[in-house]
Design an enzyme around this catalytic site. Structure first.
Site, PDB file in Angstrom:
ATOM      1  N   ALA A  66       5.956  -1.454  -3.372  1.00  0.00           N
ATOM      2  CA  ALA A  66       6.225  -1.238  -2.132  1.00  0.00           C
ATOM      3  C   ALA A  66       7.413  -2.205  -1.458  1.00  0.00           C
ATOM      4  CB  ALA A  66       4.730  -1.964  -1.070  1.00  0.00           C
ATOM      5  N   SER A  67       7.322  -2.743  -0.587  1.00  0.00           N
ATOM      6  CA  SER A  67       8.411  -3.420   0.153  1.00  0.00           C
ATOM      7  C   SER A  67       9.295  -4.526  -0.876  1.00  0.00           C
ATOM      8  CB  SER A  67       8.176  -3.977   1.550  1.00  0.00           C
ATOM      9  OG  SER A  67       8.155  -2.898   2.292  1.00  0.00           O
ATOM     10  N   VAL A  68       8.441  -4.873  -1.936  1.00  0.00           N
ATOM     11  CA  VAL A  68       9.120  -5.850  -2.831  1.00  0.00           C
ATOM     12  C   VAL A  68      10.330  -5.225  -3.521  1.00  0.00           C
ATOM     13  CG1 VAL A  68       8.907  -7.336  -4.899  1.00  0.00           C
ATOM     14  CG2 VAL A  68       7.217  -7.167  -3.111  1.00  0.00           C
ATOM     15  N   TYR A 173      12.087  -3.818  11.328  1.00  0.00           N
ATOM     16  CA  TYR A 173      12.023  -3.609  10.228  1.00  0.00           C
ATOM     17  C   TYR A 173      11.859  -2.094   9.971  1.00  0.00           C
ATOM     18  CZ  TYR A 173       9.768  -4.706   5.431  1.00  0.00           C
ATOM     19  OH  TYR A 173       9.646  -4.562   4.226  1.00  0.00           O
TER      20      TYR A 173
END
Length: 393
Positions: A66-68, A173
């Site tokens: 995901a956002s990693v 974001y």
């Protein structure tokens, strides 16, 4: 302040926490790594990779990031900046002529690469919007669903929706890193997966990290927090899509766990990668130590400096944003023992990580339980355990 980051002290503090959250069914499985001054001081894989088959978690498990994904793809873009092939203040339209969204006043936005990296681009995420919001109406994918669109088609749809604010006007974001991924493709002439491999993962031997699970047998099964009345976290569907509520009034997440095995899914720079905790730790340590061989030291340093001035960051009090992740500006406001200047982010499928340059400390916690592993009490509890601080101290 002096902290005890010895292996024995960390084990005494972190092991009981992991045991409790697993026993209480708050997490299904986790891999936690801690490095300090370049040395491993804590490593543990705990719980289950696959609860239903009884497969234990393993340190080299592969997770849906995901956002990693964002700091990995942001580093790839900055590698191009370091090579002189891309400029932070390049207009996005120079590289993506089709991507020219308009501001709320109707003017074509003067959107730059810097705006994308700092999330000051005026973009949003569909999961933040109300159900049936503007992105949903335009058919925009957040990068975690089973949408059949390709990257360019998704961005063309995105460009039809007016920006939420003029670029540089505030912070939000957003899906900006997906746009950044398309810029990387345009600059290099390569598919994003190949570009990220050449610019980041191959030089660091991050062999488990990419846009497709390298070894499906090591791919951690994805779970969601247990709902009221349930005794354990819910296994997400192996095929199809799941809906995961977020905050009241927001559409929440549409997740396709199968996307990690789908070679045809578009490469979402903001949410579409898979990888292991040791791989990601290698990247964090590379950036903490100055960026070589990926980035020149000045650019690596800039990546970890606050670029957003006095903008308030929703969900992250006391933090600003660098070139790819949050930067701690006020530990008191953030209620954290981390040092000023620490970097932090997470990922929807259940991940958190932080780097405290002042303490020469890097921490990676990948779990297979959304959202507890990203935004639940475990994130704060783990941070307190690493530093040996009780909440409120």
């Amino acid at each position: 302040m002096m902290y005890n980051f010895s292996p024995a002290a960390l084990s005494t503090r972190i092991d009981p926490l992991l045991d409790v959250v697993l026993q209480r069914q708050r997490l299904v499985g986790a891999v936690v790594l801690v490095r300090q001054r370049g040395q491993d001081v804590y490593r543990r894989a705990a719980g289950y990779l696959d609860r239903e088959t009884g497969t234990p978690m393993r340190e080299d498990a592969v997770f849906r990031l995901a956002s990693v994904s964002k700091p990995i793809v942001s580093t790839a873009a900055l590698a191009l900046v370091g090579q002189g092939r891309l400029g932070l203040d390049d207009r996005v339209v120079r590289w993506l002529p089709y991507f020219a969204p308009r501001q709320p006043d109707g003017a074509v936005a003067a959107l730059t690469v810097r705006h994308l990296l700092t999330h000051t681009a005026g973009l949003d995420y569909g999961f933040f919007q109300p159900p049936g919001g503007a992105y949903a109406q335009a058919g925009v994918s957040d990068g975690m669903d089973a949408s059949p669109v390709n990257l360019e088609d998704n961005l063309r749809r995105l460009a039809t929706v007016p920006l939420a604010y003029a670029p540089g006007g505030r912070w939000a974001y957003s899906i900006a890193t997906d746009v950044l991924g398309a810029v990387i493709e345009a600059v290099t002439g390569w598919p994003l997966a190949h570009a990220v491999a050449q610019l980041v993962t191959a030089p660091l031997a991050m062999r488990d990290t990419g846009f497709l699970a390298s070894d499906p047998a090591r791919l951690a099964v994805a779970y969601a927090d247990r709902a009221a009345g349930e005794s354990k976290p819910r296994r997400l569907l192996d095929e199809g899509e799941d809906h995961l509520p977020f905050l009241d009034g927001m559409a929440g997440f549409t997740l396709s766990a199968a996307r990690a095995r789908d070679a045809h899914a578009y490469p979402s720079g903001g949410a579409g990668m898979v990888g292991s905790a040791p791989d990601f730790m290698r990247l964090l340590e590379t950036l903490r130590l100055g960026g070589a061989p990926l980035l020149p030291p000045a650019l690596a340093r800039q990546m970890g400096e606050n670029q957003t001035g006095g903008f308030d960051l929703p969900f992250w009090p006391g933090r600003g944003f660098g070139l790819g992740f949050t930067v701690l500006t006020d530990p008191l406001a953030a209620a954290t023992p981390e040092s000023t200047g620490s970097w932090r982010m997470g990922g929807t499928y259940g991940h958190s990580w932080f780097v405290d340059p002042a303490q020469e400390l890097s921490v990676v916690a990948f779990t297979n339980t959304a959202l507890e592993g990203m935004a639940g009490p475990f994130v704060t509890e783990l941070c307190q355990a690493v530093y040996g601080r009780e909440p409120g101290q």
